[in-house]
Design an enzyme around this catalytic site. Structure first.
Site, PDB file in Angstrom:
ATOM      1  N   CYS A 105       5.341  56.692 -18.019  1.00  0.00           N
ATOM      2  CA  CYS A 105       6.367  55.821 -18.578  1.00  0.00           C
ATOM      3  C   CYS A 105       6.711  56.278 -20.000  1.00  0.00           C
ATOM      4  O   CYS A 105       7.195  57.376 -20.192  1.00  0.00           O
ATOM      5  CB  CYS A 105       5.953  54.357 -18.497  1.00  0.00           C
ATOM      6  SG  CYS A 105       7.338  53.215 -18.780  1.00  0.00           S
ATOM      7  N   HIS A 130       5.649  53.846 -12.952  1.00  0.00           N
ATOM      8  CA  HIS A 130       4.235  53.500 -13.132  1.00  0.00           C
ATOM      9  C   HIS A 130       3.486  53.755 -11.827  1.00  0.00           C
ATOM     10  O   HIS A 130       3.558  52.921 -10.914  1.00  0.00           O
ATOM     11  CB  HIS A 130       4.082  52.027 -13.525  1.00  0.00           C
ATOM     12  CG  HIS A 130       4.473  51.719 -14.923  1.00  0.00           C
ATOM     13  ND1 HIS A 130       3.591  51.831 -15.978  1.00  0.00           N
ATOM     14  CD2 HIS A 130       5.648  51.316 -15.451  1.00  0.00           C
ATOM     15  CE1 HIS A 130       4.207  51.492 -17.102  1.00  0.00           C
ATOM     16  NE2 HIS A 130       5.455  51.179 -16.807  1.00  0.00           N
ATOM     17  N   GLU A 147       0.407  53.395 -11.317  1.00  0.00           N
ATOM     18  CA  GLU A 147      -0.610  52.344 -11.155  1.00  0.00           C
ATOM     19  C   GLU A 147      -0.030  51.027 -10.653  1.00  0.00           C
ATOM     20  O   GLU A 147      -0.780  50.112 -10.286  1.00  0.00           O
ATOM     21  CB  GLU A 147      -1.361  52.135 -12.482  1.00  0.00           C
ATOM     22  CG  GLU A 147      -0.628  51.348 -13.548  1.00  0.00           C
ATOM     23  CD  GLU A 147       0.386  52.150 -14.343  1.00  0.00           C
ATOM     24  OE1 GLU A 147       0.900  51.593 -15.336  1.00  0.00           O
ATOM     25  OE2 GLU A 147       0.668  53.306 -13.987  1.00  0.00           O
TER      26      GLU A 147
END
Length: 202
Positions: free
Chosen positions: A79, A184, A186
């Protein structure tokens, strides 16, 4: 061991938890020796480019992580961490990035249809532009999760994937041992975990 750089910016512990899910030992750290000892480095980040650039420089880690990146150690920006890999960012002024990759980070506003929401927030498909070891376990068209108001441009030589949001948005970059994801991983479910797994095998 993988080092997640802690410079006061980023969703560090959800990233650490995602890495744990795929069986990767990761430490959130600003300790120079731990960073040197790591096999791989991740630079996370959320917020404004200028603030993050300042905090990173104030951490005293810029010279170290530059040396580690130049040594050939696999390095991933996520990011805002990806945006910091470039030369300049133009969020509330002009700010220096790390300069690992050629390119600039500019606002989506004024570049995309004004009817589209800013920040760009949600799931979008990846469109592969180059083969990359980062995509070892995923497919062209897989969806990942974005949250951002700025994007990388003038970086054609390092773009490995784009995503459509009124215009093609730089979604992932890669050159040598340096990689970046605007999205992202995650927060991107199984696809994101597979991308992290791929990075950890480079």
């Amino acid at each position: 061991m993988l080092a997640i750089i802690d410079y006061g910016v980023g969703n560090l512990f959800s990233l650490q938890c995602s890495l744990k899910k795929i069986g990767v030992e990761a430490v959130v750290t600003k300790d120079p020796q731990e960073i040197k000892n790591a096999d791989r480095i991740i630079l996370p980040g959320v917020g404004a480019f200028g603030d993050a650039s300042r905090k990173l420089r104030e951490s005293g880690l810029v010279e170290l992580i530059t040396e580690e990146a130049k040594s050939g150690k696999p390095f991933l920006g996520i990011c805002l961490g990806m945006q910091l890999l470039f030369e300049k960012g133009y969020e509330y002024g002009e700010h220096d990035g790390l300069g690992f990759l050629k390119g600039n980070v500019v606002a989506l506003e004024g570049e995309i249809n004004p009817n589209l929401q800013i920040p760009h927030m949600g799931w979008n498909a990846l469109d592969f532009k180059q083969d990359s070891p980062l995509f070892k376990y995923i497919n062209n068209g897989d969806f990942v999760y974005f949250v951002h108001s700025y994007y990388a441009t003038d970086c054609e030589d390092s773009v490995i994937a784009t995503s459509e949001y009124g215009i093609p948005i730089t979604a992932a970059v890669g050159k040598g041992n340096i990689f970046g994801c605007q999205f992202h991983p995650e927060k991107s479910g199984d696809v994101g975990l597979k991308i992290l797994k791929s990075f950890c095998e480079i």
